[in-house]
Design an enzyme around this catalytic site. Sequence first.
Site, PDB file in Angstrom:
ATOM      1  N   HIS A 149     -19.949 -26.272  20.221  1.00  0.00           N
ATOM      2  CA  HIS A 149     -18.670 -26.179  19.506  1.00  0.00           C
ATOM      3  C   HIS A 149     -17.541 -26.719  20.370  1.00  0.00           C
ATOM      4  CE1 HIS A 149     -16.908 -22.641  21.662  1.00  0.00           C
ATOM      5  NE2 HIS A 149     -18.172 -22.305  21.846  1.00  0.00           N
ATOM      6  N   ASP A 161     -16.632 -23.215  27.967  1.00  0.00           N
ATOM      7  CA  ASP A 161     -16.826 -22.670  26.615  1.00  0.00           C
ATOM      8  C   ASP A 161     -16.017 -23.501  25.620  1.00  0.00           C
ATOM      9  OD1 ASP A 161     -17.486 -21.046  24.493  1.00  0.00           O
ATOM     10  OD2 ASP A 161     -15.952 -19.547  24.947  1.00  0.00           O
ATOM     11  N   GLU A 193     -16.205 -21.839  16.259  1.00  0.00           N
ATOM     12  CA  GLU A 193     -17.235 -20.886  16.668  1.00  0.00           C
ATOM     13  C   GLU A 193     -16.616 -19.587  17.146  1.00  0.00           C
ATOM     14  OE1 GLU A 193     -19.680 -18.877  19.836  1.00  0.00           O
ATOM     15  OE2 GLU A 193     -17.730 -19.842  19.980  1.00  0.00           O
ATOM     16  N   GLU A 194     -15.458 -19.685  17.776  1.00  0.00           N
ATOM     17  CA  GLU A 194     -14.881 -18.540  18.472  1.00  0.00           C
ATOM     18  C   GLU A 194     -14.541 -17.382  17.545  1.00  0.00           C
ATOM     19  OE1 GLU A 194     -14.898 -18.129  21.503  1.00  0.00           O
ATOM     20  OE2 GLU A 194     -15.056 -20.105  22.420  1.00  0.00           O
ATOM     21  N   GLU A 219     -23.922 -23.368  25.075  1.00  0.00           N
ATOM     22  CA  GLU A 219     -22.812 -22.417  24.992  1.00  0.00           C
ATOM     23  C   GLU A 219     -22.316 -22.089  26.391  1.00  0.00           C
ATOM     24  OE1 GLU A 219     -20.146 -21.077  23.891  1.00  0.00           O
ATOM     25  OE2 GLU A 219     -21.049 -20.505  21.983  1.00  0.00           O
ATOM     26  N   HIS A 293     -12.783 -17.248  28.918  1.00  0.00           N
ATOM     27  CA  HIS A 293     -11.687 -17.176  27.941  1.00  0.00           C
ATOM     28  C   HIS A 293     -10.310 -17.060  28.597  1.00  0.00           C
ATOM     29  CE1 HIS A 293     -14.108 -15.973  24.074  1.00  0.00           C
ATOM     30  NE2 HIS A 293     -14.389 -17.193  24.521  1.00  0.00           N
TER      31      HIS A 293
END
Length: 950
Positions: A149, A161, A193-194, A219, A293
């Site tokens: 993604h 990510d 995706e998140e 991922e 993140h």
Amino acid sequence: MFVDFLRSLFRLRKTNVSILLLLTYLTVGLIYFYDHEHYKHVTPEQSRFKDAPQLVEDAWLNLQNITYSYHPYFSRDNNRVHDYLLNKIEAIAQRSVHVSVSDDASNNRSVLLRNSFVDGGAVYFESSNIVVKIEGKNTDLPGLLLSAHYDGVPTSHGATDDGKGVVSLLGILDHYSRHQPERTLVFNFNNNEEFGLLGAVAFMEHPWSKLVHYVINLEGTGIGGKAVLFRTSDVSTAKIYQNAVKSNPFGNSLFQQGFYEGGVGSETDYRIYESNGLRGFDIAFYKPRDLYHTTKDSVQYTSREALWHMFHTAWQLTEYIAREPIDNDDDFTPAVFFDVAGLFFFSTSSKTLFKWCCVILVVLPVIAFNFDVISFSQKRSSYNQRHRWGVSIRLPLSFASSLLLLRFTERLLSSHNTFILSRGHLTPLIALATEFILSNYLILSFFEYLLPTRDFKTTALRQVAILTWIVLFVCTMKLYKSEYKYTGIYGIVILYSFVSLAGIIGLFGRVLKGNISRESTDNKGDSSRPYGSHGVDEEQQRSGTSAIEESAGNLEDSNNEGPLDVSTTNNSEHIDAEERAPLLGSNPPSVADQPGITNTLKIKAVSVVNYDWSLQFLIAVPITTFIVFGCVDLGLDALKQTIQEGAVATVHVWNLVFLGGILLTLPVLPFAYKFNYLTAMSFLVAFATTLSLCFLQSPFTEGAPLKVRFSQEININNGTDAIVNVYGRKGGFLQPMLQDLPSVKQMSKDVWCQDELNGMERCLYVGYQPNPLDSQRPVSTEDIFSLKVVSNDKNDHDRSRYAPINAELEINVRENRGCTLWFKNQHLDRPPVRQLTVRHSDNTSDLIKSSQGFTQLQLHKLDFDQQKYRVGIQWLPKILLMDGQEDEDNDQLDMQVTCYWGEYDSESLVNGQHLRKLPAFDELLQYSPLNVSYANRDRGLLTITQSIEL
């Protein structure tokens, strides 16, 4: 000289045991270091793929371009990344007639369906996936899907990510566009995706999803290191990985068990693919989680080596599946798998492991029991029952006492410096492991001083085997009850098997020595003299004493576990005819000189068996230590920073450290009383050092920061203040930091904190007003967000009171891509909303119904310039939901609408001034300590909420 050297080398003495133990730990440490560093030195030039060096450089450049700015689904920069990828992919496709491209954004693909992650949830999603197909030479073969993604979260550049996954797919696409595969390949560069795995959901509605049977999902749930095989569908796919990935394989079914049990909070697109029948591989970066993140998920904090590891792993897998025939005799049983230092990869069926567990749990105890019976029958006439119990209770007493001490230390550590694990797990683990082994060493050595004994190690090994048998039995039952998904127990299987085998070897030695001793006694009659010893260590004995000077009659007592006779004989010093006897004696006498022995070979056989301790040590300690340490280290490495995510995780991780310290030292305990002074002091120094560090070090650093979550909320029902919400672990970290902000101090703002569930804390204060959009005048909340009820027939006189109620709501939002509607069900057992309709600007609509009802609707659109959502809602009157109890005046539907904005690192032009979009977040980033990192709390950094009644 050489004979003396061999004698000293193979005796059971403190120096030899200590050297072997230290060599074991040194070897494990070197392998650990090699495992963590070797992948950095495996370069693309060493790969069998000739175009690898150039493709990796291209991938790194693509990664730099993709992560130039923050690009969550709710940002305009998400479109920039989409367009960048589409241009790259179309350029590749133009070079090959086998490549086809499908852009969901251009094709206006959207879905409205049930949300599998929310009970009663529905989701509307406009997809901007880029799907690519490379036609295989043999179209009859089931295809392979490769997925990653390209969206991120609002607080992350998304390098790991999932930028590295995306650029790896670009490189693989480039390669196979020039080298047509045997099998059709489909690439899904998916978006969003998140926040719901929606890109994968949308792909399963794409026609090309019917072409694929296998999937490789890339991922990132960390920011670097090696890419691990998190999970795989079954043992057949695990075998594919084993056969395909020959360079630096890295995978462990411990992670897979964590997903099965829900121990890992994150999810990946792999879940969607697997639930739709695809089989394959979930490959991801997994550490460090406190940078995941956050702004540090960027190119600055990762490396080409990490990128190449993921790229190369995915490439090897793709090459094998795309080129090689795959056996159709599939085994769908979950797999047990692990790698050994990146050199070898092992996999087997969990059902096969279960069968082996059953065999091991029965056969090894039966063998040991038979040897126990034989040994007992040989020595019962001269057996000291009281002393046997004295030997048998040594380890249980030592173990129990040390266990209590260890639990006390663990509780003291976890209460005094709870989050030290977030900084690193090895220091607390070493502290507890060394304490446990030191405590047992002191207690067992004290017992040995009071009452010296022979062959304590075999008795202790048997007791450790019994303990691990119980653990293995419990794990085997869990494996069976979980339908063979409890795939992380291989370490316990190995631990029990090897410890039990070492104990059996000791029992075999007892029996063999007992047989020869009995023959010796029969031949000698009453001529045997009692065995004497001072019970001292071999270092205190002199090499001039010959082994054969101990007459064969001494062998009578060698099978006994009775106390050593401390009375002296004519020879003041004797060598034990037991485990402390020399392997070779000086000037061995002839048979004629030994009237009680008819065969000198029997004496030599006993002498060899007397050195079974070294074989027992080599079986029980090195391999089990390596395997158990590998399991404990992987588990803690993945979970240690989850202690920042809740009190439950904190308890679980500290318990894992506690158990890890015990499991690491279990195989060593039978030999602990034989440590020499230097080894004991080494353990003491290690314990004192690591324990001091655990108490004195700060739990958070710039490299291992405190991770907190941010959101700013405007609740229109409560006013127009923009309330900053900062979430983190309870512990007094947040409030002092927020009270030190310039805006809080200058404007005398209050910072109030409240406890949340699971040991979390939320602190709030009134922050700077956000500026999410351009405007020629000062922006008000109404300029950004408003609700309008277009229609509502609740009070229509023509509607029967039993008929469903229909309403249409218009959500007016600017610069927005996502909102959520919550339907509240006060005083009702069942959700009243049964039908939802999403209307489009071209007068078309999507509709979804449910007899179970809806509690939530998520809306995701692509067009920032489309300033409204129109949603039709149908719900049942309460008279149909309350078992005939009429409540005519209470048919309104309570609902809440929340919309999200995900951009902060840019400016808006407001009333002629350039203003930052989210100055409250800028202030936090500017003035927070370096050991604090920020992630998003919600789908966006800014949320606006309003509750209404229909």
